[in-house]
Design a protein around this motif. Structure first.
Motif, short mmCIF file in Angstrom:
data_model
loop_
_atom_site.label_atom_id
_atom_site.label_comp_id
_atom_site.label_asym_id
_atom_site.label_seq_id
_atom_site.Cartn_x
_atom_site.Cartn_y
_atom_site.Cartn_z
N LYS A 31 0.83 -1.21 0.00
CA LYS A 31 0.00 0.00 0.00
C LYS A 31 0.86 1.26 0.00
CE LYS A 31 -3.65 2.42 2.41
NZ LYS A 31 -4.48 2.51 3.59
N ASN A 32 1.94 1.24 0.78
CA ASN A 32 2.85 2.39 0.84
C ASN A 32 3.47 2.65 -0.54
OD1 ASN A 32 4.39 4.49 1.80
ND2 ASN A 32 5.85 3.18 2.84
N ILE A 33 3.88 1.58 -1.21
CA ILE A 33 4.45 1.72 -2.55
C ILE A 33 3.40 2.31 -3.49
CG2 ILE A 33 5.19 0.41 -4.59
CD1 ILE A 33 6.70 -1.46 -2.63
N GLN A 34 2.21 1.73 -3.48
CA GLN A 34 1.16 2.18 -4.41
C GLN A 34 0.72 3.62 -4.13
OE1 GLN A 34 -1.57 -1.09 -3.62
NE2 GLN A 34 -1.06 -2.01 -5.60
N THR A 35 0.79 4.04 -2.88
CA THR A 35 0.31 5.36 -2.49
C THR A 35 1.37 6.45 -2.61
OG1 THR A 35 -1.19 4.32 -0.92
CG2 THR A 35 -0.78 6.65 -0.61
N ASN A 36 2.61 6.12 -2.28
CA ASN A 36 3.63 7.15 -2.12
C ASN A 36 4.77 7.17 -3.14
OD1 ASN A 36 2.45 8.22 0.32
ND2 ASN A 36 3.16 6.36 1.33
N VAL A 37 5.01 6.09 -3.81
CA VAL A 37 6.15 6.04 -4.72
C VAL A 37 5.78 6.63 -6.08
CG1 VAL A 37 7.79 4.52 -5.92
CG2 VAL A 37 7.17 4.06 -3.54
N LYS A 38 6.65 7.51 -6.56
CA LYS A 38 6.46 8.15 -7.86
C LYS A 38 7.52 7.61 -8.83
CE LYS A 38 6.73 12.27 -5.71
NZ LYS A 38 6.78 11.83 -4.37
N PRO A 39 7.26 7.67 -10.13
CA PRO A 39 8.23 7.16 -11.10
C PRO A 39 9.61 7.82 -11.00
CG PRO A 39 6.13 7.54 -12.17
CD PRO A 39 6.02 8.11 -10.78
N THR A 40 9.69 8.99 -10.45
CA THR A 40 10.98 9.69 -10.33
C THR A 40 11.74 9.32 -9.06
OG1 THR A 40 9.82 11.53 -9.28
CG2 THR A 40 10.20 11.68 -11.66
N ASP A 41 11.16 8.47 -8.21
CA ASP A 41 11.79 8.09 -6.94
C ASP A 41 12.83 6.99 -7.14
OD1 ASP A 41 10.23 9.86 -5.51
OD2 ASP A 41 8.75 8.35 -4.92
N LEU A 42 13.71 6.88 -6.18
CA LEU A 42 14.63 5.76 -6.06
C LEU A 42 14.19 4.99 -4.82
CD1 LEU A 42 17.22 4.10 -6.63
CD2 LEU A 42 18.44 5.73 -5.15
N VAL A 43 13.88 3.71 -4.98
CA VAL A 43 13.44 2.87 -3.87
C VAL A 43 14.57 1.92 -3.53
CG1 VAL A 43 11.75 1.16 -3.10
CG2 VAL A 43 11.04 3.02 -4.61
N ILE A 44 14.93 1.88 -2.26
CA ILE A 44 15.99 1.00 -1.78
C ILE A 44 15.35 -0.11 -0.96
CG2 ILE A 44 18.10 0.81 -0.41
CD1 ILE A 44 18.57 3.80 -1.03
N PHE A 45 15.57 -1.35 -1.38
CA PHE A 45 15.07 -2.52 -0.67
C PHE A 45 16.20 -3.15 0.11
CE2 PHE A 45 12.26 -2.23 -4.38
CZ PHE A 45 11.02 -2.34 -3.79
N LEU A 46 15.95 -3.52 1.35
CA LEU A 46 16.88 -4.33 2.13
C LEU A 46 16.19 -5.66 2.37
CD1 LEU A 46 19.39 -4.94 3.79
CD2 LEU A 46 18.26 -3.85 5.74
N VAL A 47 16.78 -6.71 1.83
CA VAL A 47 16.22 -8.05 1.97
C VAL A 47 17.21 -8.86 2.79
CG1 VAL A 47 15.40 -10.08 0.73
CG2 VAL A 47 15.17 -7.81 -0.32
N SER A 48 16.72 -9.44 3.88
CA SER A 48 17.63 -10.19 4.75
C SER A 48 17.03 -11.54 5.10
CB SER A 48 17.91 -9.38 6.03
OG SER A 48 16.73 -9.23 6.77
N GLY A 49 17.81 -12.32 5.82
CA GLY A 49 17.35 -13.64 6.27
C GLY A 49 16.02 -13.53 6.99
N GLY A 50 15.14 -14.47 6.73
CA GLY A 50 13.81 -14.44 7.32
C GLY A 50 12.79 -13.75 6.45
N GLY A 51 13.25 -13.11 5.39
CA GLY A 51 12.35 -12.38 4.51
C GLY A 51 11.29 -13.24 3.87
N SER A 52 11.60 -14.51 3.62
CA SER A 52 10.62 -15.38 2.97
C SER A 52 9.43 -15.66 3.88
CB SER A 52 11.26 -16.69 2.53
OG SER A 52 11.80 -17.37 3.65
N ALA A 53 9.65 -15.67 5.18
CA ALA A 53 8.53 -15.85 6.11
C ALA A 53 7.86 -14.52 6.42
CB ALA A 53 9.01 -16.50 7.40
N LEU A 54 8.65 -13.47 6.48
CA LEU A 54 8.11 -12.18 6.90
C LEU A 54 7.39 -11.45 5.78
CD1 LEU A 54 11.00 -10.98 9.20
CD2 LEU A 54 8.83 -12.04 9.85
N SER A 55 7.69 -11.77 4.54
CA SER A 55 6.97 -11.14 3.43
C SER A 55 5.93 -12.12 2.91
CB SER A 55 7.94 -10.73 2.30
OG SER A 55 8.63 -11.85 1.81
N CYS A 56 4.76 -12.04 3.50
CA CYS A 56 3.69 -12.99 3.18
C CYS A 56 2.53 -12.23 2.55
CB CYS A 56 3.24 -13.69 4.46
SG CYS A 56 1.98 -14.93 4.16
N TYR A 57 2.36 -12.41 1.26
CA TYR A 57 1.27 -11.77 0.52
C TYR A 57 0.77 -12.79 -0.50
CZ TYR A 57 -1.13 -7.51 -1.08
OH TYR A 57 -2.06 -6.54 -1.38
#
Length: 119
Positions: A31-57
Motif C-alpha cells: 500500500k505504501n508503494i502504491q500510495t507514495n512512490v512516484k516514477p521519479t523516486d529511487l526505492v531502496i530494498f533491504l532483503v535479509s534472512g527471514g524475509g521469505s517468512a516475513l513477506s507474506c502476501y
C-alpha cells in the motif's frame, strides 16, 4: 507495530512460519508503494534472512494460514529451506522479485540482499 514520523516497525512471528502480522506488514508495504512512490523516486530494498517468512502476501484464493500449513507440511517431509522458498515464491504476489511489479513504471530501485542461505 512501532510507529513514528520517520519509520514503522512491524513485528511478525519469530520463526520460519508466516503469520497474520507478516501479511499485514507486507500489505502495508504494498500500500505504501502504491500510495507514495512516484516514477521519479529511487526505492531502496533491504532483503535479509527471514524475509521469505516475513513477506507474506499470498496469491488470490490463498490465506496466510494456507501458506503456514503448507510450510509445516513441507518441512515435516524434510524439504530444505531452498525448496520451501521456491514453493512460497510461486504462491506469493511479492516474493521472487514480484514486489517490483508494484512500483510505478520507470521507478529506479536498488536491492541490498543479505542471505543466510549458502549459494
Amino acid at each position: 507495530m512501532i510507529k513514528n514520523k520517520s519509520f514503522k516497525i512491524n513485528q511478525a512471528a519469530k520463526n520460519n512460519l508466516p503469520d497474520q502480522n507478516s501479511f499485514l506488514a507486507t500489505k502495508s508495504i504494498v500500500k505504501n508503494i502504491q500510495t507514495n512512490v512516484k516514477p521519479t523516486d529511487l526505492v531502496i530494498f533491504l532483503v535479509s534472512g527471514g524475509g521469505s517468512a516475513l513477506s507474506c502476501y499470498p496469491t488470490q484464493d490463498l490465506q496466510v494460514q494456507d501458506i503456514n500449513n503448507l510450510t509445516k507440511i513441507l518441512m515435516s517431509y524434510g524439504a530444505t529451506i531452498e525448496e520451501v522458498n521456491i514453493v512460497r515464491q510461486n504462491l506469493s504476489q511479492v516474493q521472487g522479485g514480484k514486489l517490483l511489479g508494484f512500483l510505478p513504471e520507470g521507478t529506479k530501485s536498488v536491492s541490498l540482499i543479505l542471505s543466510d542461505i549458502i549459494g
